[in-house]
Scaffold this motif. Structure first.
Motif, PDB file in Angstrom:
ATOM      1  N   GLU A  48       0.842  -1.182  -0.073  1.00 43.65           N
ATOM      2  CA  GLU A  48      -0.107   0.191  -0.110  1.00 43.65           C
ATOM      3  C   GLU A  48       1.178   1.305  -0.072  1.00 43.65           C
ATOM      4  OE1 GLU A  48      -3.912   1.865   0.738  1.00 43.65           O
ATOM      5  OE2 GLU A  48      -2.971   0.169  -0.156  1.00 43.65           O
ATOM      6  N   HIS A 166     -13.250   2.499  -9.169  1.00 38.19           N
ATOM      7  CA  HIS A 166     -12.734   2.487  -7.729  1.00 38.19           C
ATOM      8  C   HIS A 166     -13.137   3.265  -6.486  1.00 38.19           C
ATOM      9  CE1 HIS A 166      -8.939   3.371  -5.249  1.00 38.19           C
ATOM     10  NE2 HIS A 166      -9.096   2.139  -5.032  1.00 38.19           N
ATOM     11  N   SER A 167     -13.493   2.879  -5.537  1.00 37.98           N
ATOM     12  CA  SER A 167     -14.063   3.574  -4.383  1.00 37.98           C
ATOM     13  C   SER A 167     -15.286   4.136  -4.765  1.00 37.98           C
ATOM     14  CB  SER A 167     -12.684   4.369  -3.911  1.00 37.98           C
ATOM     15  OG  SER A 167     -13.149   5.212  -2.709  1.00 37.98           O
ATOM     16  N   GLY A 193     -13.197  -1.567  -3.722  1.00 40.98           N
ATOM     17  CA  GLY A 193     -13.384  -0.969  -2.504  1.00 40.98           C
ATOM     18  C   GLY A 193     -14.434  -0.060  -2.514  1.00 40.98           C
ATOM     19  N   THR A 199     -19.436   4.323   4.610  1.00 43.08           N
ATOM     20  CA  THR A 199     -18.221   4.054   5.319  1.00 43.08           C
ATOM     21  C   THR A 199     -18.163   5.184   6.683  1.00 43.08           C
ATOM     22  OG1 THR A 199     -15.702   4.230   5.240  1.00 43.08           O
ATOM     23  CG2 THR A 199     -17.037   5.506   3.742  1.00 43.08           C
ATOM     24  N   TRP A 238     -13.879  -6.454  -2.553  1.00 37.85           N
ATOM     25  CA  TRP A 238     -13.492  -5.884  -1.365  1.00 37.85           C
ATOM     26  C   TRP A 238     -12.661  -6.313  -0.595  1.00 37.85           C
ATOM     27  CZ3 TRP A 238     -15.012  -7.579   3.681  1.00 37.85           C
ATOM     28  CH2 TRP A 238     -15.432  -8.967   3.564  1.00 37.85           C
ATOM     29  N   ASP A 242      -9.189  -3.106   3.964  1.00 33.05           N
ATOM     30  CA  ASP A 242      -9.465  -1.713   3.504  1.00 33.05           C
ATOM     31  C   ASP A 242      -9.670  -0.772   4.795  1.00 33.05           C
ATOM     32  OD1 ASP A 242     -10.496   0.492   2.382  1.00 33.05           O
ATOM     33  OD2 ASP A 242     -11.171  -0.859   0.692  1.00 33.05           O
ATOM     34  N   VAL A 245     -12.971   1.864   3.817  1.00 27.53           N
ATOM     35  CA  VAL A 245     -14.008   1.316   4.026  1.00 27.53           C
ATOM     36  C   VAL A 245     -14.397   0.741   5.361  1.00 27.53           C
ATOM     37  CG1 VAL A 245     -15.810  -0.061   2.893  1.00 27.53           C
ATOM     38  CG2 VAL A 245     -14.326   0.947   1.362  1.00 27.53           C
ATOM     39  N   GLN A 248     -15.196  -3.049   7.171  1.00 27.48           N
ATOM     40  CA  GLN A 248     -14.796  -3.499   5.686  1.00 27.48           C
ATOM     41  C   GLN A 248     -16.068  -4.253   4.955  1.00 27.48           C
ATOM     42  OE1 GLN A 248     -12.786  -3.743   8.453  1.00 27.48           O
ATOM     43  NE2 GLN A 248     -11.287  -2.494   7.856  1.00 27.48           N
ATOM     44  N   GLY A 251     -18.147  -2.770   2.013  1.00 31.84           N
ATOM     45  CA  GLY A 251     -17.578  -2.884   0.649  1.00 31.84           C
ATOM     46  C   GLY A 251     -18.449  -3.913  -0.131  1.00 31.84           C
ATOM     47  N   HIS A 270      -6.808  -0.213   0.645  1.00 34.83           N
ATOM     48  CA  HIS A 270      -7.707   0.501  -0.149  1.00 34.83           C
ATOM     49  C   HIS A 270      -7.175   0.895  -1.628  1.00 34.83           C
ATOM     50  CE1 HIS A 270     -11.505   2.819  -1.088  1.00 34.83           C
ATOM     51  NE2 HIS A 270     -10.669   3.655  -1.503  1.00 34.83           N
TER      52      HIS A 270
END
Length: 319
Positions: A48, A166-167, A193, A199, A238, A242, A245, A248, A251, A270
Motif C-alpha cells: 500500500e 474504484h472507491s 473497494g 463508510t 472488497w 481496507d 471502507v 470493511q 464494501g 484500499h
C-alpha cells in the motif's frame, strides 16, 4: 425540576455516546492489531505504501484529460499470443469498451497498471476519465458519467460498455446504473473497494459529498431501494484490510434485485486494490466472457437440488 431532568438526559446521552465511541475504538484497535500484525497484513501494508509513493509520482500526469482514439477495427497479427488468444476466442468480449472511473480526490492515474493489464489480456478499449475534484454530489457526478458513457458509445459504436469504478467511482457508477437507467448501456459494473453501505471514514470530512457516503445517508438509502429490471452484472472486489471502507463488510453489495459476484481479499489496502494481481486476474477473466450464467442467489433462480441457501451469501476468498 424540568431543567434538572433535561440536564440528566443530556448527560446520559453524552455518556452513551462516549461508551459507543470507546467500544468502537477498541474494536478498531483490536482489528488493526490482528490484521497488520500478521505477515500477510504487513506485506499488504508495505504494498500500500509503495503504491502510494508510485501513484503520487504519476498523479500530475493523470490530471490531463485522456483523448479517446478512434478504433477502426482489430488486427491480431501484432498481438502477443495471450492477447491474440482472447481476441480470437471471444472477439465480442475483447471489443467491448471499458470505462475506468477513479475515486475521491484521485484521477485516472490510479488505473495506470490496471489498464495496462487489461490491454495485455486483449481488451481493445480501456478508457479512463476524470470527474471534478470538487464534486460535491453523487447524483451530479452520475450525470457527468452519463455523458462520458454516451461519448464512448458514440465514438466506438458499441451498444453496451463495461465500467470499472474504484472507491467513490464505484458508487457513482452504481447510482448511474440503478437510478438513472444506465443498465441499458452498461453490461458489467466492477467496483473496487466501494462503500456500498457507506463508510464511517466519511465522518472525518465535513463535506456534502462525505455526508452522502456515510452509513444510512440518503444516497445509501436510495441505492437500497428496489431496482427491478436492472440487467447490469456487478463484480465486487472488497478487502478485509481496507482502511477507508469501515467497517470493511460495507464494501460488499447486498441487493435482492442485482446480479452480484464477489471477490474477497484479506491482505490488500484500499489504494492497492487496482494493482492487486488477484483482483486484476479475476476481473479480466470475468470481463473476457460474454456468456452470462445465472447467479445462484439472484431472485428468480433456483439453487441446485440438494443445496441449501446459506445465511450469508457466498464470496470468493483470496488469501
Amino acid at each position: 425540576m424540568a431543567p434538572s431532568h433535561a440536564g440528566v438526559d443530556r448527560l446520559a446521552r453524552t455518556a452513551a455516546a462516549v461508551r459507543v465511541g470507546v467500544t468502537g475504538a477498541v474494536r478498531v484497535g483490536t482489528y488493526a492489531a490482528r490484521t497488520f500484525g500478521a505477515p500477510a497484513g504487513l506485506r499488504g501494508l508495505a504494498v500500500e505504501w509503495a503504491w502510494l509513493a508510485a501513484h503520487l509520482a504519476v498523479y500530475p500526469a493523470g490530471l490531463l484529460r485522456e483523448q479517446l482514439r478512434d478504433v477502426a477495427g482489430y488486427r491480431t497479427d501484432p498481438l502477443p499470443p495471450a492477447r491474440r488468444g482472447l481476441v480470437v476466442t471471444d472477439p465480442q468480449a475483447a471489443g467491448t469498451p471499458i470505462l475506468l472511473l477513479h475515486g475521491i480526490l484521485d484521477n485516472r492515474s490510479v488505473f495506470t497498471l490496471f489498464r495496462r493489464s487489461l490491454r495485455r489480456r486483449g481488451f481493445g478499449i480501456a478508457h479512463a476519465v476524470n470527474y471534478s475534484l470538487f464534486t460535491g454530489d453523487v447524483r451530479a457526478a452520475a450525470r457527468e458519467l452519463h455523458e462520458h458513457v454516451e461519448q464512448l458509445r458514440d465514438r466506438t459504436g458499441a451498444e453496451r460498455i463495461h465500467i470499472v469504478g474504484h472507491s467513490l467511482g464505484g458508487v457513482i457508477a452504481r447510482y448511474y446504473v440503478q437510478r438513472m437507467g444506465g443498465s441499458d448501456a452498461v453490461d458489467t459494473l466492477v467496483t473496487l473497494g466501494s462503500p456500498h453501505a457507506g463508510t464511517l471514514a466519511a465522518y472525518l470530512l465535513p463535506t456534502p459529498l462525505a455526508r452522502q457516503l456515510r452509513p444510512g445517508s440518503d444516497v445509501v438509502a436510495e441505492l437500497a431501494r428496489p431496482a427491478p429490471g436492472c440487467s447490469t452484472r456487478f463484480l465486487v472486489v472488497w478487502s478485509r484490510m481496507d482502511q477507508m471502507v469501515l467497517p470493511q463488510r460495507n464494501g460488499r453489495l447486498r441487493h435482492p434485485d442485482l446480479e452480484v459476484d464477489e471477490l474477497e481479499i484479506r491482505d490488500v489496502g484500499h489504494l492497492a486494490l487496482p494493482i492487486d494481481p488477484r483482483a486484476v486476474h479475476w476481473v479480466a477473466d470475468a470481463l473476457g466472457r460474454t456468456e452470462r450464467t445465472a447467479h445462484p442467489l439472484r431472485p428468480g433462480h433456483q439453487l441446485p437440488t440438494g443445496q441449501s441457501e446459506p445465511v450469508d451469501a457466498p464470496s470468493t476468498p483470496a488469501s
